[in-house]
Design a protein around this motif. Structure first.
Motif, mmCIF file in Angstrom:
data_model
loop_
_atom_site.group_PDB
_atom_site.id
_atom_site.type_symbol
_atom_site.label_atom_id
_atom_site.label_comp_id
_atom_site.label_asym_id
_atom_site.label_seq_id
_atom_site.Cartn_x
_atom_site.Cartn_y
_atom_site.Cartn_z
ATOM 1 N N ASP A 2 0.916 -1.626 -0.082
ATOM 2 C CA ASP A 2 0.067 -0.240 -0.141
ATOM 3 C C ASP A 2 0.767 1.036 -0.322
ATOM 4 O OD1 ASP A 2 -2.674 -1.198 0.398
ATOM 5 O OD2 ASP A 2 -1.715 -1.623 1.995
ATOM 6 N N PHE A 3 1.712 1.122 0.715
ATOM 7 C CA PHE A 3 3.556 2.293 0.642
ATOM 8 C C PHE A 3 4.334 1.531 -0.283
ATOM 9 C CE2 PHE A 3 -0.552 2.929 3.917
ATOM 10 C CZ PHE A 3 -0.924 3.523 3.684
ATOM 11 N N THR B 112 -4.203 3.330 8.835
ATOM 12 C CA THR B 112 -4.729 4.728 7.705
ATOM 13 C C THR B 112 -5.720 3.015 6.849
ATOM 14 O OG1 THR B 112 -2.767 3.212 6.566
ATOM 15 C CG2 THR B 112 -3.042 5.339 6.877
ATOM 16 N N PRO C 196 4.089 12.920 -5.520
ATOM 17 C CA PRO C 196 2.349 13.278 -5.727
ATOM 18 C C PRO C 196 1.837 13.960 -4.241
ATOM 19 C CG PRO C 196 1.813 10.812 -4.963
ATOM 20 C CD PRO C 196 3.479 11.406 -5.549
ATOM 21 N N THR C 197 2.786 14.908 -3.952
ATOM 22 C CA THR C 197 2.179 15.330 -2.169
ATOM 23 C C THR C 197 0.843 15.349 -2.209
ATOM 24 O OG1 THR C 197 3.110 17.312 -3.393
ATOM 25 C CG2 THR C 197 5.209 16.422 -2.606
ATOM 26 N N ASP C 198 -0.233 15.036 -2.991
ATOM 27 C CA ASP C 198 -1.029 15.327 -2.481
ATOM 28 C C ASP C 198 -2.285 14.740 -1.542
ATOM 29 O OD1 ASP C 198 -1.650 14.151 -5.381
ATOM 30 O OD2 ASP C 198 -2.870 15.988 -5.358
ATOM 31 N N HIS C 199 -1.368 13.406 -1.542
ATOM 32 C CA HIS C 199 -1.409 12.003 -1.814
ATOM 33 C C HIS C 199 -1.213 11.943 -0.108
ATOM 34 C CE1 HIS C 199 -1.384 7.478 -0.133
ATOM 35 N NE2 HIS C 199 -2.054 6.971 -2.035
ATOM 36 N N LYS D 124 3.003 3.231 -6.632
ATOM 37 C CA LYS D 124 2.909 3.792 -5.415
ATOM 38 C C LYS D 124 3.812 4.841 -4.973
ATOM 39 C CE LYS D 124 -0.197 1.317 -4.249
ATOM 40 N NZ LYS D 124 -1.397 0.870 -4.762
ATOM 41 N N PRO D 125 3.242 5.767 -4.642
ATOM 42 C CA PRO D 125 4.352 7.033 -4.196
ATOM 43 C C PRO D 125 5.238 6.455 -3.472
ATOM 44 C CG PRO D 125 2.499 7.484 -3.347
ATOM 45 C CD PRO D 125 2.381 6.250 -3.785
ATOM 46 N N TYR E 279 2.083 11.037 2.461
ATOM 47 C CA TYR E 279 2.645 13.080 2.984
ATOM 48 C C TYR E 279 2.332 13.697 3.985
ATOM 49 C CZ TYR E 279 5.561 11.343 -1.023
ATOM 50 O OH TYR E 279 5.773 10.668 -2.066
#
Ligand SMILES: [Zn+2]
Length: 459
Positions: free
Chosen positions: A177-178, A458, A373-376, A415-416, A379
């Protein structure tokens, strides 16, 4: 559910032993670029695997590649919980020049709150930050709050040659997931930093030819093309008077910085004088309208890295060189594509080559830029975890350099890639006297503890 206080006090209690474990691992000279050290890279992989097995991982393996092995381990505690994939590397850079080391590179020594030795910060220390955090949860708190997978490759310092193959081959195993990567540096001492952007690269050999042999500069000078003069003119034309690159289409895909991004960068405590002094530069230079950090982190470049032509010996020799050549590199920013840039560079040189000269543009290698993608939401989670450990606000930074594996991991996992680095900007990562700040090592372990804890909420 593990009691976080117990986990954190375990980290405090084991502080010295965690350093001793790092010393032991760093004694293995896992230099991936050296044929002679092939066995040592393998020994390093096996050493790590044993450590991970002692921590009760549910699966572990040495993943073979065509050259150096990677290590894989996972702790699957509960399928309903989120899964974190951690990336690191266990190979190290060569050590030369050896006489410049103040203590032997593979016998790490503690001085001034630092651990000096090859691999201490890049990247064995940063791998162990996670291993120790896992241990603290298991032995201090009783259980891990999330599922963890770990891949530690043995070829990062030689360009992650087989990482893409590995990630394709083990795609299912590596799903998560991360993703967190700990292999970068913080902005400065005590400033927790998440790296959210990396520049890409495109590298070229340029050769200009006009004659079949070096010619007499008296008999032919002024009457035929001189390739050195021609190349110099071509190079001079690559930038305009504002420092912008003149190649048609070069900026077409460059993302404009938002006001918010510019403000964030401007707010960083950047010591421009010290930065200039670190290479003996006396003035900043570059594209008009941008600050130094903006230029180095967020704008593309085109630089000559080497130039050669004609007579290079001492004293005079009057010749017109048959050819002239240059090494040229571009640092690229999102969303530039190295192959596309290669076409534009080629077209530019062909279009501007003077009559009587032929130009060859050889594209040697390239790598894509990366922008997180810092809006994820991850972050914000990572920021919080980092800040809890260091007691200081976490900043977003970028890096002017290129780390090709980040794009590989981001593309292969979808994934980011969270670049949570614990190095220092002056830690000599690829130079003699590499060191790890031991306070950062300790707080890094706590950051990982907080991160796993935050991620557990999460799902
Ligand atoms: Zn590294």
């Amino acid at each position: 559910m593990a009691d976080l206080d117990q986990v954190l006090s375990y980290v405090d209690r084991e502080r010295q032993r965690f350093v001793a474990d790092l010393v032991t691992w760093c004694r293995i000279p896992s230099i991936s670029s050296s044929e002679q050290h092939r066995g040592e890279v393998r020994r390093s992989a096996e050493h790590l695997r044993e450590r991970l097995m002692a921590l009760g991982c549910t699966t572990s393996a040495i993943l073979e590649t065509k050259l150096h092995p990677a290590v894989y381990a996972e702790w699957m505690v509960d399928p309903s919980k989120p899964t974190l994939l951690i990336y690191g590397h266990h190979d190290v850079q060569p050590i030369d020049p050896l006489p410049e080391w103040h203590s032997p590179p593979f016998e790490p020594e503690e001085r001034e709150g630092r651990l000096w030795g090859r691999g201490t910060v890049d990247d064995k220390g940063q791998v162990l930050i996670h291993v120790n955090a896992i241990e603290a949860f298991l032995r201090g708190g009783g259980a891990l709050p999330i599922n963890i997978k770990m891949i530690v490759e043995g070829e990062e310092e030689i360009g992650s040659a087989h990482l893409d193959d590995l990630m394709q081959e083990h795609r299912d195993r590596l799903s998560a997931d991360f993703v967190v990567v700990s292999d970068t540096a913080m902005f400065g001492r005590g400033i927790p930093s998440l790296c959210v952007g990396l520049r890409g690269i495109a590298y070229f050999d340029i050769t200009v030819r006009a004659l079949t042999m070096d010619a007499h500069s008296g008999s032919f000078g002024g009457g035929v093309q001189n390739p050195a003069n021609a190349l110099a003119r071509l190079i001079a034309g690559l930038h305009d008077e504002n420092g912008a690159i003149t190649i048609a289409g070069f900026y077409d895909r460059v993302r404009t910085l938002t006001e918010g991004e510019r403000k964030e960068i401007a707010a960083l405590p950047f010591d421009e004088k010290a930065w200039l002094a670190s290479v003996g530069a006396t003035a900043v230079a570059g594209e008009k309208g941008y600050s130094t950090l903006e230029r180095v982190w967020t704008r593309p470049t085109l630089d000559i890295n080497g130039l050669s032509s004609g007579f290079q010996g001492k004293g005079p020799k009057t010749v017109l060189p048959a050819f002239a050549s240059a090494k040229l590199s571009c640092r690229l920013v999102p969303d530039q594509d190295p192959r596309e840039i290669a076409k534009l560079v080629e077209a530019h040189f062909q279009k501007h080559a003077p009559a009587g000269c032929s130009v060859e543009v050889d594209y040697l290698h390239g790598g894509h830029p990366y922008l997180a993608p810092t809006d994820h939401p991850v972050y914000e989670i990572a920021k919080r975890a980092f800040t809890r450990a260091f007691g200081q606000p976490t900043v977003f930074i970028r890096e002017g350099g290129s780390i090709p594996f980040v794009r590989t991991i981001a593309d292969r996992t979808g994934k980011p890639c969270l670049l949570m680095g614990f190095g220092q900007p002056d830690e000599n990562a690829h130079a003699p006297n590499e060191w790890l700040d031991l306070e950062n090592y300790h707080l890094g372990i706590k950051s990982a503890v907080y991160l796993y804890d935050e991620l557990s909420r999460t799902k």
